[in-house]
Design a protein around this motif. Structure first.
Motif, short mmCIF file in Angstrom:
data_model
loop_
_atom_site.label_atom_id
_atom_site.label_comp_id
_atom_site.label_asym_id
_atom_site.label_seq_id
_atom_site.Cartn_x
_atom_site.Cartn_y
_atom_site.Cartn_z
N ARG A 119 19.80 -17.63 66.68
CA ARG A 119 19.64 -16.28 67.23
C ARG A 119 19.94 -15.22 66.18
O ARG A 119 19.30 -14.16 66.16
N PHE A 120 20.91 -15.50 65.31
CA PHE A 120 21.22 -14.56 64.23
C PHE A 120 20.00 -14.37 63.33
O PHE A 120 19.64 -13.24 62.97
N TRP A 121 19.35 -15.47 62.96
CA TRP A 121 18.16 -15.39 62.11
C TRP A 121 17.03 -14.64 62.82
O TRP A 121 16.38 -13.78 62.23
N ASN A 122 16.81 -14.96 64.08
CA ASN A 122 15.74 -14.30 64.83
C ASN A 122 15.97 -12.80 64.96
O ASN A 122 15.02 -12.02 64.98
N ARG A 123 17.22 -12.39 65.03
CA ARG A 123 17.53 -10.97 65.18
C ARG A 123 17.53 -10.24 63.84
O ARG A 123 17.03 -9.11 63.74
N HIS A 124 18.09 -10.87 62.80
CA HIS A 124 18.30 -10.14 61.54
C HIS A 124 17.41 -10.62 60.39
O HIS A 124 17.32 -9.92 59.37
N HIS A 125 16.82 -11.81 60.50
CA HIS A 125 15.97 -12.37 59.44
C HIS A 125 16.69 -12.38 58.09
O HIS A 125 16.12 -12.01 57.06
N LYS A 126 17.93 -12.78 58.13
CA LYS A 126 18.73 -12.90 56.91
C LYS A 126 19.83 -13.92 57.15
O LYS A 126 20.12 -14.28 58.29
N GLN A 127 20.45 -14.37 56.07
CA GLN A 127 21.56 -15.30 56.19
C GLN A 127 22.85 -14.54 56.45
O GLN A 127 23.02 -13.41 55.99
N PRO A 128 23.77 -15.15 57.20
CA PRO A 128 24.96 -14.39 57.63
C PRO A 128 26.12 -14.45 56.66
O PRO A 128 26.25 -15.39 55.87
N LYS A 244 44.04 -20.30 54.14
CA LYS A 244 42.66 -20.72 53.83
C LYS A 244 41.62 -19.85 54.52
O LYS A 244 40.42 -20.03 54.29
N THR A 245 42.05 -18.90 55.35
CA THR A 245 41.11 -17.98 55.99
C THR A 245 40.26 -17.29 54.92
O THR A 245 40.79 -16.84 53.90
N ALA A 246 38.95 -17.22 55.15
CA ALA A 246 38.07 -16.72 54.10
C ALA A 246 36.81 -16.10 54.68
O ALA A 246 36.43 -16.38 55.83
N ILE A 247 36.18 -15.25 53.87
CA ILE A 247 34.87 -14.71 54.19
C ILE A 247 33.86 -15.44 53.30
O ILE A 247 33.99 -15.45 52.07
N LEU A 248 32.88 -16.07 53.92
CA LEU A 248 31.93 -16.94 53.23
C LEU A 248 30.50 -16.43 53.45
O LEU A 248 30.28 -15.52 54.25
N TYR A 249 29.58 -17.03 52.75
CA TYR A 249 28.18 -16.61 52.87
C TYR A 249 27.29 -17.80 53.19
O TYR A 249 27.34 -18.81 52.47
N LYS A 250 26.56 -17.73 54.25
CA LYS A 250 25.49 -18.60 54.72
C LYS A 250 25.88 -20.04 55.05
O LYS A 250 25.13 -20.77 55.69
#
Length: 360
Positions: A119-128, A244-250
């Motif tokens: 749903r994230f891809w369908n809405r934003h067409h990008k990686q989160p 270990k909490t972190a902000i990650l990509y895709k």
């Protein structure tokens, strides 16, 4: 509430399921009626007191120390948690909370995250961008005062509430891992956090499995702002985030799998590398136990079969699982056993795992 014989008989059946051949189970069953009537009398008179917890070291999926209740205390836990405390304590949970709720669980959490990524891809067409959090020493850190306040808030029957609080008091701080009510209380403890993240902060793509939770967002900046708020809120309820909490990509690990949203919108699910390493350690330990007679070949096979069924649910993990099959067989070969993984067709395809002495 008045505990009667039938309540406790059903609780005993649940507690003893799959264990009735054990000596302590047989002893209790020999005088079952007498034992259950005596237990009901202590519960209804207010004289019931839980037995001190027995410590047990757990090695898989990670090393930790659990507190194990007595057999009779497990019966009481079933009598309380299976029905009377369960429904009030799961009703406030959001649908994205997947732990300790009937009809939900690890599989549910995996499917929920896969759907959110699509749903994230369908809405934003990008990686989160992904904020991945968990609580440091979660069960051991929950303050008794706040746990008891939750019991008062959601359990209206005073008799049940009083008994639950006696179990909370068994430890100096935190909730014992081995109690059913601890699972319900811990899951409920972060329910307000769930609602605030979704309703106050406005994040649609969110999920939680006990103390392990994530947020998917378009930008790193909005997650950094959310992280500051979450860290402050968690501290206000007596907890702290894991370092270990972190902000990650895709791509990120969750529930034993590594989830990746590819640059074409495809959701890729593989086994988490850390979980694979933990499983290898666990297999080595079980092989030693098999060699020394601490466990049977049947128990080894059942354990491995359960893990394999779970692992194969990751559609992109077949190669990883086959590699673990080979590794397990080589381990068993060194102690005179062999692993056989066979595909069986009976209406639908399923797998069978056999561990047996190696043919010479």
């Amino acid at each position: 509430m008045i505990f009667d014989f039938e309540d406790l008989r059903l609780a005993w059946k649940a507690e003893s399921r799959g264990k009735r051949s054990l000596p302590n189970q047989q002893r209790y069953r020999y005088r079952l009626e007498e034992n259950l009537f005596a237990l009901a009398e202590r519960l209804n008179s207010g004289a019931f007191e839980p037995t001190p917890l027995r410590l047990k070291r757990i090695y898989y999926p990670k090393r930790r120390q659990a507190q194990v209740p007595s057999q009779e205390d497990k019966i009481v836990q079933h009598a309380i948690a299976d029905e009377h405390a369960y429904y009030p304590m799961v009703a406030p949970l959001i649908k994205e909370a997947s732990a300790n709720t009937r009809g939900r669980g690890t599989d549910y959490g995996v499917k929920e995250l896969q759907e959110q990524l699509r749903r994230f891809w369908n809405r934003h067409h990008k990686q989160p961008w992904i904020l991945k959090c968990d609580i440091h020493h979660f069960f051991y850190s929950i303050p008794h005062g706040r746990a008891n306040a939750l019991i008062d808030r959601y359990i209206k029957d005073e008799a049940i509430s009083a008994i639950m609080k006696k179990f909370v008091a068994l430890t100096g701080r935190g909730l014992p891992l081995g109690l059913q009510q601890s699972q319900l209380l811990a899951n409920l403890y972060l329910s307000d956090l769930d609602h605030k993240i979704k309703e106050r902060l406005g994040f649609t793509f969110y999920g939680r499995h006990m103390d392990d939770f994530y947020i998917l967002a378009e930008t790193e900046a909005e997650l950094r702002k959310a992280l500051d708020w979450i860290r402050e809120y968690v501290a206000s309820i007596g907890l702290e985030l894991n370092p270990k909490t972190a902000i990650l990509y895709k791509s990120f690990d969750y529930l034993g799998y590594c989830f990746t949203l590819g640059d074409t919108g495809k959701v890729i699910v593989r086994l988490s590398k850390t979980k694979v390493q933990a499983k290898r350690r666990h297999l080595r330990r079980m092989a030693r136990q098999l060699e020394t007679g601490q466990i049977t070949a049947e128990k080894f096979a059942a354990s491995y079969f359960g893990w394999r069924q779970h692992a194969m649910k990751a559609k992109n993990a077949r190669t990883q699982v086959l590699n673990i099959d080979q590794y397990t067989n080589s381990l068993l070969n060194t102690i005179g056993y062999a692993l056989t993984v066979a595909k069986v067709n009976k209406g639908k395809v399923h797998w069978r795992v056999i561990v047996a002495p190696k043919e010479v």
